[in-house]
Design a protein around this motif. Structure first.
Motif, PDB file in Angstrom:
ATOM      1  N   THR A  45       0.835  -1.207   0.000  1.00 14.96           N
ATOM      2  CA  THR A  45       0.000   0.000   0.000  1.00 14.96           C
ATOM      3  C   THR A  45       0.868   1.255   0.000  1.00 14.96           C
ATOM      4  N   LYS A  46       1.971   1.191   0.765  1.00 19.44           N
ATOM      5  CA  LYS A  46       2.878   2.348   0.811  1.00 19.44           C
ATOM      6  C   LYS A  46       3.471   2.607  -0.581  1.00 19.44           C
ATOM      7  N   LEU A  47       3.825   1.529  -1.237  1.00 15.69           N
ATOM      8  CA  LEU A  47       4.409   1.690  -2.572  1.00 15.69           C
ATOM      9  C   LEU A  47       3.384   2.301  -3.539  1.00 15.69           C
ATOM     10  N   THR A  80       5.827 -13.453   1.220  1.00 19.26           N
ATOM     11  CA  THR A  80       6.605 -12.641   0.281  1.00 19.26           C
ATOM     12  C   THR A  80       5.751 -11.495  -0.254  1.00 19.26           C
ATOM     13  N   ASP A  81       6.339 -10.315  -0.325  1.00 22.05           N
ATOM     14  CA  ASP A  81       5.615  -9.209  -0.962  1.00 22.05           C
ATOM     15  C   ASP A  81       6.531  -8.518  -1.948  1.00 22.05           C
ATOM     16  N   ASN A  82       5.921  -7.718  -2.838  1.00 21.98           N
ATOM     17  CA  ASN A  82       6.741  -6.900  -3.724  1.00 21.98           C
ATOM     18  C   ASN A  82       6.434  -5.420  -3.478  1.00 21.98           C
ATOM     19  N   GLY A  85       9.862  -2.723   0.453  1.00 20.43           N
ATOM     20  CA  GLY A  85      11.108  -3.313   0.924  1.00 20.43           C
ATOM     21  C   GLY A  85      11.779  -2.433   1.969  1.00 20.43           C
ATOM     22  N   MET A  86      12.953  -2.852   2.447  1.00 18.47           N
ATOM     23  CA  MET A  86      13.664  -2.064   3.463  1.00 18.47           C
ATOM     24  C   MET A  86      15.149  -1.992   3.117  1.00 18.47           C
ATOM     25  N   THR A  87      15.745  -0.856   3.439  1.00 18.50           N
ATOM     26  CA  THR A  87      17.200  -0.734   3.336  1.00 18.50           C
ATOM     27  C   THR A  87      17.789  -1.251   4.648  1.00 18.50           C
ATOM     28  N   ILE A 122      -0.947  -7.233  21.031  1.00 19.30           N
ATOM     29  CA  ILE A 122       0.040  -7.177  19.946  1.00 19.30           C
ATOM     30  C   ILE A 122      -0.377  -6.086  18.953  1.00 19.30           C
ATOM     31  N   GLY A 123       0.555  -5.437  18.347  1.00 22.01           N
ATOM     32  CA  GLY A 123       0.169  -4.441  17.349  1.00 22.01           C
ATOM     33  C   GLY A 123       0.025  -3.094  18.012  1.00 22.01           C
ATOM     34  N   HIS A 124      -0.787  -3.049  19.050  1.00 20.72           N
ATOM     35  CA  HIS A 124      -0.957  -1.825  19.813  1.00 20.72           C
ATOM     36  C   HIS A 124       0.414  -1.367  20.318  1.00 20.72           C
ATOM     37  N   GLY A 128       4.030  -6.486  16.280  1.00 17.37           N
ATOM     38  CA  GLY A 128       3.544  -7.251  15.135  1.00 17.37           C
ATOM     39  C   GLY A 128       4.540  -8.229  14.552  1.00 17.37           C
ATOM     40  N   PHE A 129       5.677  -7.715  14.146  1.00 19.15           N
ATOM     41  CA  PHE A 129       6.659  -8.568  13.491  1.00 19.15           C
ATOM     42  C   PHE A 129       7.126  -9.690  14.422  1.00 19.15           C
ATOM     43  N   TYR A 130       7.315  -9.334  15.684  1.00 21.60           N
ATOM     44  CA  TYR A 130       7.860 -10.316  16.625  1.00 21.60           C
ATOM     45  C   TYR A 130       6.882 -11.426  16.981  1.00 21.60           C
ATOM     46  N   GLY A 173      11.079  -5.825  -2.658  1.00 18.68           N
ATOM     47  CA  GLY A 173      10.123  -6.358  -1.688  1.00 18.68           C
ATOM     48  C   GLY A 173      10.783  -7.194  -0.610  1.00 18.68           C
ATOM     49  N   THR A 174       9.938  -7.842   0.166  1.00 19.74           N
ATOM     50  CA  THR A 174      10.438  -8.523   1.370  1.00 19.74           C
ATOM     51  C   THR A 174       9.930  -9.956   1.423  1.00 19.74           C
ATOM     52  N   GLU A 175      10.805 -10.819   1.879  1.00 18.21           N
ATOM     53  CA  GLU A 175      10.423 -12.215   2.058  1.00 18.21           C
ATOM     54  C   GLU A 175      10.729 -12.576   3.504  1.00 18.21           C
TER      55      GLU A 175
END
Ligand code: ADP
Length: 635
Positions: A45-47, A80-82, A85-87, A122-124, A128-130, A173-175
């Motif tokens: 969505t950001k992209l 996986t998403d396209n 991504g992250m630096t 979680i999330g709040h 989330g990621f963890y 993107g990120t996997e």
């Protein structure tokens, strides 16, 4: 924490965090997938936003998609998403540090508490990621930013130590590869994963594909594909279709949606083949900013499970079922979906209870439901009448619970009319103006009070049918709100319109004692009436006030489980002097055994047309009836 050598430990804190993530959030660990997929969707969505703002060029957004893949052999679940991504800096900033501070808040807040109800946090707190560590003992991240920067590989074990390096990933993107540990074994199963995705992700705005380990290459090979096709037959495999509908109906405006679409959506979301009774589509703008579709479900009986189901979404991501705080209590039987992007993804109950925004949502829902009833009454009267018996109880209950609901929709409440049809109170009173101004005659039971109802109807008076449990209180509410209006049950009083012109004489003392003895009731009142209907010799009236009081006492007794107590309603027996037989009896000054038998029968018959006789009364009534039959045959 050191980041120079791209090696580090989530160190001291990690020792706290990981056990807590695993233990406290244990009961709801399936949400790990929701969290990871929602991050992936966010990245897409950001992209999309960057492209639409013109900040990024030469990137097509038409193929944006998220894939969830299960590999049973490797024991991994990969998302996986396209997206953006992250630096390397971003991985450090977002994955290593921010999450950590969120986790510390989490620990501070909940240290020492049990796991009950903590799963919704979680999330709040940015965990989330963890949440992946609820099921995985190792997580790998491969990511390449849309910016011109090297791809990054990050890996972290369940003790919280991570390593980070450059890698040669080429796709944007990120996997995220989750190596499922013992505590997540149940998720190495295609059906389990598909079930979770369908629950949380069915309406996400980006296509989500699920590859459940199927490797069928569009030709069925035994053991390789769970599609239901013959060997070798070419087919579209389930994994070729996204599991979600990227533009759910609630995102459209109401004017673009058809009844068929509402029904189809209802059936799909609630697995109920029946058609909903009515639909309320809400599209609240700023500042409320939420959307939703609510349905009155059809039920087979008044007693079918009345628990509704409201699914709460956050930007098309399912969050929870039945968040009672968001729906006004009196509308809890509604089913539907609400998408509230202003609410934090996961929040605790106490947060919701005290939140003014949540209160405003609830008030807005009430208003919309009320408006829907009013608009149906005005624009779709026939359909409105056809569903009224099913909606009535909840509508009246809502009127009683919420004065604002009554103010908006009170005039749209319908009175069912004995013999068929419906009228609003105003319509009823308008028709009653001449004969019985401001008085609503009603029956509480069309069968038991049939005799009275037919007397009224013969004189052209409409009788409303108020036979539900909630009606008793609803009548009181209407009388309080509409000054001057009275509700009178058909057996409460002989209405003026039922009587002839001439004045009635008072009953003689002798007649009064005859009937007191016949009824066995010392307090029985006796009246001579000149009823227009000459076929009825006598009717019994029960005063409205004392009967309501009696009904109320009975209701309390039922609720509190008390014993049934005898009623103390005031009875008046009206002898109809327009009926020759009754008139002859009333004219007598002395009564023989035959007259006493007739008096007992008259009382018995009029009691019978008003209520059920109790066992003793019935026994005596039957004995008298047999005696009467004997007399006739003897003659
Ligand atoms: P939250 O999503 O609540 O911010 P998370 O711990 O889930 O917290 O994620 C932290 C951050 O990591 C996100 O805000 C985002 O910047 C980044 N991130 C996570 N997953 C991805 C992803 N798939 N693509 C890009 N960035 C991501």
């Amino acid at each position: 924490m050191s980041t120079e050598n791209k090696k580090g430990g989530i160190s001291v804190e990690a020792e706290h965090i990981f056990p807590i993530i695993k233990k406290w959030l244990y009961s709801d660990k399936e949400i790990f997938l929701r969290e990871i997929v929602s991050n992936a969707v966010d990245a897409e969505t950001k992209l999309k936003r960057l492209v639409s703002l013109g900040e990024v060029r030469d990137i097509s957004t038409s193929d944006l998609a998220v894939t969830v893949a299960l590999d049973k052999e490797l024991g991994t679940v990969t998302v996986t998403d396209n997206g953006i991504g992250m630096t390397a800096e971003e991985v450090e900033k977002y994955i290593c540090s921010i999450a950590l501070s969120g986790a510390l808040d989490f620990i501070k807040e909940y240290e020492g508490e049990g796991s009950d109800g903590k799963s919704g946090i979680i999330g709040h707190f940015g965990l989330g990621f963890y949440s992946a560590f609820m099921v995985a003992d190792k997580v790998e991240v491969f990511t390449k930013s849309y910016k011109d920067a090297p791809a990054v590989y990050w890996v972290c074990d369940s003790a919280g130590s991570y390593e980070m390096s450059e890698c040669d990933r080429e796709e944007r993107g990120t996997e995220i590869v989750m190596h499922i540990g013992d505590e997540g074994k149940e998720y190495l199963d295609a059906n389990a994963l598909r079930g979770i995705l369908e629950k949380y992700c069915s309406f996400l705005p980006v296509p989500v594909y699920f590859k459940g380990g199927c490797d069928c290459d569009h030709h069925h090979e035994e053991g390789k594909c769970d599609c239901d096709h013959d060997h070798g037959e070419e087919h579209e495999c389930e994994c070729e279709k996204p599991i979600n509908d990227v533009s759910p109906l609630w995102q459209k405006s109401a004017s673009e949606c058809t009844d068929e679409e509402y029904t189809a959506f209802y059936r799909k979301v609630f697995s109920d083949w029946r058609e909903p009774l009515l639909t309320v589509h809400i599209n609240a703008d700023y500042p409320l900013n939420f959307k939703g579709i609510l349905y009155f479900p059809r039920r087979e009986s008044e007693f079918e499970n009345t628990e509704g189901q409201i699914k709460l979404y956050y930007n098309q991501m399912f969050v929870a079922d039945n968040i009672r705080e968001v729906i006004p209590e009196h509308l809890l039987m509604l089913r539907g979906v609400l998408d509230c992007p202003e609410l934090p993804l996961n929040v605790s109950r106490s947060y919701l209870q005290n939140n003014t925004y949540v209160k405003k949502i609830a008030a807005h829902i009430t208003k919309k439901v009320a408006d829907k009833l009013v608009s149906m009454k005005e624009n779709q009267r026939e359909k409105y009448e056809s569903i009224w018996q099913d909606v009535k109880t909840f509508a009246e209950y809502s009127c009683m619970c919420d004065p604002k609901f009554f103010d908006r929709a009170g005039d749209a409440m319908l009175l069912p009319i004995c013999g068929g049809g419906f009228k609003t109170l105003d319509e009823y009173l308008e028709a009653a103006k001449e004969k019985h101004e401001n008085t609503v005659y009603y029956a509480g039971d069309e069968q038991v009070q049939a005799q009275y109802v037919s007397m009224y109807r013969k004189q052209g008076i409409e009788v409303a049918l108020l036979d539900r449990f909630v009606d008793t209180q609803f009548i009181q509410l209407l009388e309080n709100k509409k000054s001057g209006v009275k509700f009178v049950r058909v057996d409460a009083d002989v209405a003026g319109a039922l009587k002839g012109e001439s004045e009635n004489a008072a009953a003689s003392e002798a007649l009064i004692s005859l009937f007191k003895e016949a009824s066995g009731k010392e307090k029985l009142n006796l009246k001579l009436e000149n009823l227009l209907d000459s076929t009825i010799p006598a009717i019994l009236n029960i005063s409205e006030e004392s009967r309501r009081m009696d009904d109320m006492m009975k209701m309390y007794a039922t609720i509190n489980g008390g014993e049934e107590r005898p009623s103390f309603t005031e009875e008046t027996l009206c002898i109809n002097i327009n009926n020759p037989m009754a008139a002859a009896l009333a004219a007598k000054t002395e009564f023989d055994e035959g007259d006493k038998l007739v008096a007992r029968q008259l009382y018995g018959l009029s009691a019978l047309s008003q209520r059920r006789l109790d066992a003793k009364e019935l026994e005596a009534f039957l004995a008298d009836s047999y005696a009467l039959l004997n007399r006739i045959t003897e003659k």
